[in-house]
Design a protein around this motif. Structure first.
Motif, mmCIF file in Angstrom:
data_model
loop_
_atom_site.group_PDB
_atom_site.id
_atom_site.type_symbol
_atom_site.label_atom_id
_atom_site.label_comp_id
_atom_site.label_asym_id
_atom_site.label_seq_id
_atom_site.Cartn_x
_atom_site.Cartn_y
_atom_site.Cartn_z
ATOM 1 N N SER A 217 5.852 -0.068 -0.527
ATOM 2 C CA SER A 217 5.110 0.203 0.706
ATOM 3 C C SER A 217 3.622 -0.062 0.496
ATOM 4 O O SER A 217 3.128 -0.096 -0.636
ATOM 5 N N LEU A 219 -0.387 0.766 2.313
ATOM 6 C CA LEU A 219 -1.223 1.416 3.316
ATOM 7 C C LEU A 219 -2.547 0.669 3.406
ATOM 8 O O LEU A 219 -3.100 0.229 2.400
ATOM 9 N N VAL A 253 -4.005 8.184 -4.823
ATOM 10 C CA VAL A 253 -2.774 7.426 -5.039
ATOM 11 C C VAL A 253 -2.200 7.774 -6.409
ATOM 12 O O VAL A 253 -2.859 8.406 -7.239
ATOM 13 N N ASP A 257 0.308 3.067 -8.679
ATOM 14 C CA ASP A 257 -0.125 2.355 -7.482
ATOM 15 C C ASP A 257 -1.390 1.543 -7.761
ATOM 16 O O ASP A 257 -2.119 1.801 -8.717
ATOM 17 N N LEU A 271 2.019 0.569 -3.094
ATOM 18 C CA LEU A 271 2.771 1.665 -3.702
ATOM 19 C C LEU A 271 4.180 1.207 -4.065
ATOM 20 O O LEU A 271 5.097 1.242 -3.238
ATOM 21 N N ALA A 274 7.976 3.358 -3.550
ATOM 22 C CA ALA A 274 7.650 4.364 -2.530
ATOM 23 C C ALA A 274 8.139 3.849 -1.180
ATOM 24 O O ALA A 274 7.798 2.733 -0.773
ATOM 25 N N CYS A 279 4.866 6.925 1.401
ATOM 26 C CA CYS A 279 3.577 6.263 1.595
ATOM 27 C C CYS A 279 2.792 6.943 2.717
ATOM 28 O O CYS A 279 1.574 7.122 2.608
ATOM 29 N N VAL A 313 0.552 2.077 7.829
ATOM 30 C CA VAL A 313 1.520 2.123 6.733
ATOM 31 C C VAL A 313 2.729 1.256 7.085
ATOM 32 O O VAL A 313 3.230 1.310 8.217
ATOM 33 N N GLN A 315 6.479 -0.742 5.171
ATOM 34 C CA GLN A 315 7.362 -0.888 4.007
ATOM 35 C C GLN A 315 7.906 -2.310 3.943
ATOM 36 O O GLN A 315 8.258 -2.910 4.969
ATOM 37 N N CYS A 329 1.422 -3.768 8.688
ATOM 38 C CA CYS A 329 0.506 -2.702 8.288
ATOM 39 C C CYS A 329 -0.778 -2.773 9.124
ATOM 40 O O CYS A 329 -1.313 -1.750 9.566
ATOM 41 N N THR A 346 2.534 4.703 11.150
ATOM 42 C CA THR A 346 3.464 3.876 10.384
ATOM 43 C C THR A 346 4.055 2.782 11.269
ATOM 44 O O THR A 346 3.984 2.851 12.505
#
Length: 357
Positions: A217, A219, A253, A257, A271, A274, A279, A313, A315, A329, A346
Motif C-alpha cells: 500500500s 499513502l 511509519v 516502510d 508500505l 500492509a 495503511c 491511501v 493498495q 492514491c 482511501t
C-alpha cells in the motif's frame, strides 16, 4: 498539485526522478536571480539553486547577509559565491577519491613487485644452499644458512602484510566515502527523506514481492494551504515546516516502510506487507501527529498557525502498473482536499464518491 504535474511529466517521457522538485527549486532560483538582476549563467544558477535547496547553511547565510545589507550581486560577488561555496563541493569528493585510489594502486603495485622480487631472491638463496649441500659443505653450516634465510623471508613477509593491512584500511575508508556519496545521491536535500530515484527503486522491488501475493500500500500526503503559508511567512519558514512534516512521517511509519519526497510539498510512504486498512491506520496516526505539532519561527520565536495535511491511501493490485497505484492514491488525496482537508481518504471511497456525484 505537484502529483498531477509529476504524472504528466512521466507520461511525457521525462526520466529525471526528481523533476518536480528540481523544477520547483529552479523556478524560485530564476525568479530571485531576476529580482537581483543576476545574469542567468550556469555558475550563478548553481549558486541560487543550492541556496533554495537548503543543502548548504554557509551558502544560505552568506546570501542572506548580502541581501540584508542591500549589497549588489555584481560580477565579483557572484564569482566569489560560486568559487567559495559551489565549486569546491562539486569537485572535492571526486578529485580526492581519484587521487587516493591512484596512490593506493601505486602502493599495491609496489608491494606486489617487492613480494615477487623477494620470492625470487629467496628461491635463489635456497638454490645456492642446495648447491653447497651437493658440494659436501658441513650440514650444520647449511642449516644455519637456511635458518637465516627463512628468518629474513619471515621478516619481509611481516612487513608486506603490515603494508597491505594499512592500504586495506585506507580502501575501507574510500569505500565508506563512496557509500556515503551514493546515499546522498538517493536522499532529498531539503527533507532528508529518500528522493524519487530511491523511491522508484524501492517501488520496483516492492512490486515484485507484491505480485507474489503480498499486500503493498501507498499513502500520499500533501500539506494543506501550503502556498498561502509560504506567501505569508516566507519560503525559509515553509522549508522548516516541510522538514517537520518529513520528520513526523519518518517517525510514524514502520521500519520496513520507505518515506520519501514525492515533489513540492507532497510526501509519500510505501508500505510493503500492509493492506489498505493498515495503511489507513498509519496515515491517520500521521495526520493526528501533524495536527498536534506546534511550529515556531526560529528567527523570532513567534508561534505560527497550526498545519494540517490531507492524505490519500491506495493498495496495489496484482499485475498493475505502479503509475496506476499512484494515480488512485492521488485521486484519494484530491477527494480528501475536496472534502475539507485535514483528513485521510482511501481508494475505497472513490467509487462511492463517483456514484454519489
Amino acid at each position: 498539485m505537484a502529483a498531477n504535474s509529476t504524472r504528466q511529466a512521466m507520461d511525457s517521457g521525462f526520466d529525471d526522478p526528481d523533476h518536480d522538485y528540481a523544477a520547483s527549486i529552479a523556478g524560485r532560483a530564476m525568479r530571485s536571480m531576476a529580482e537581483q538582476r543576476i545574469p542567468p549563467t550556469p555558475a550563478n544558477f548553481a549558486v541560487w539553486f543550492r541556496y533554495f535547496a537548503g543543502s548548504q547553511d554557509d551558502l544560505r547565510n552568506a546570501v542572506d547577509l548580502l541581501i540584508d545589507h542591500n549589497r549588489p550581486f555584481d560580477a565579483g560577488t557572484n564569482r566569489n559565491l560560486f568559487e567559495t561555496y559551489v565549486a569546491p563541493q562539486v569537485s572535492a569528493v571526486a578529485l580526492n577519491t581519484s587521487e587516493r585510489l591512484h596512490t593506493l594502486m601505486g602502493a599495491a603495485k609496489g608491494f606486489l613487485a617487492t613480494a615477487i622480487a623477494d620470492n625470487q631472491s629467496q628461491i635463489q638463496a635456497i638454490s645456492e644452499v642446495t648447491d653447497q649441500g651437493n658440494a659436501g659443505v658441513d650440514p650444520k653450516v647449511l642449516v644455519g644458512q637456511l635458518m637465516n634465510e627463512l628468518a629474513r623471508a619471515a621478516t619481509r613477509a611481516t612487513r608486506l602484510e603490515a603494508g597491505f593491512a594499512e592500504k586495506t584500511r585506507e580502501l575501507d575508508v574510500i569505500r565508506d566515502s563512496l557509500s556515503k556519496s551514493e546515499e546522498r545521491a538517493r536522499t532529498d536535500m531539503l527533507t532528508g527523506l529518500a528522493n524519487r530515484r530511491a523511491l522508484d527503486e524501492f517501488l520496483r522491488q516492492a512490486q515484485t514481492t507484491a505480485d507474489w501475493g503480498e499486500p503493498l500500500s501507498v499513502l500520499l500526503l500533501d500539506i494543506d494551504h501550503f502556498k498561502s503559508f509560504n506567501d505569508n511567512f516566507g519560503h525559509s519558514v515553509g522549508d522548516q515546516v516541510l522538514r517537520l512534516m518529513a520528520r513526523v512521517l519518518r517517525e510514524k511509519v514502520r521500519q520496513q516502510d520507505l518515506p520519501a519526497r514525492y515533489g513540492g510539498e507532497e510526501l509519500i510512504a510505501v508500505l510493503p506487507d500492509a493492506d489498505l486498512a493498515i495503511c489507513a491506520e498509519i496515515a491517520e496516526v500521521i495526520r493526528r501527529a501533524i495536527a498536534e505539532c506546534t511550529i515556531t519561527r526560529r528567527s523570532t520565536g513567534e508561534m505560527l498557525p497550526s498545519i494540517s495535511v490531507s492524505i490519500g491511501v491506495a493498495q496495489y493490485r496484482t499485475g498493475e502498473a505502479i503509475t496506476d497505484l499512484i494515480e488512485r492514491c492521488d485521486r484519494a488525496l484530491y477527494l480528501a482536499k475536496g472534502g475539507g482537508r485535514n483528513r485521510v481518504v482511501t481508494e475505497s471511497e472513490l467509487d462511492r464518491a463517483a456514484a454519489a456525484g
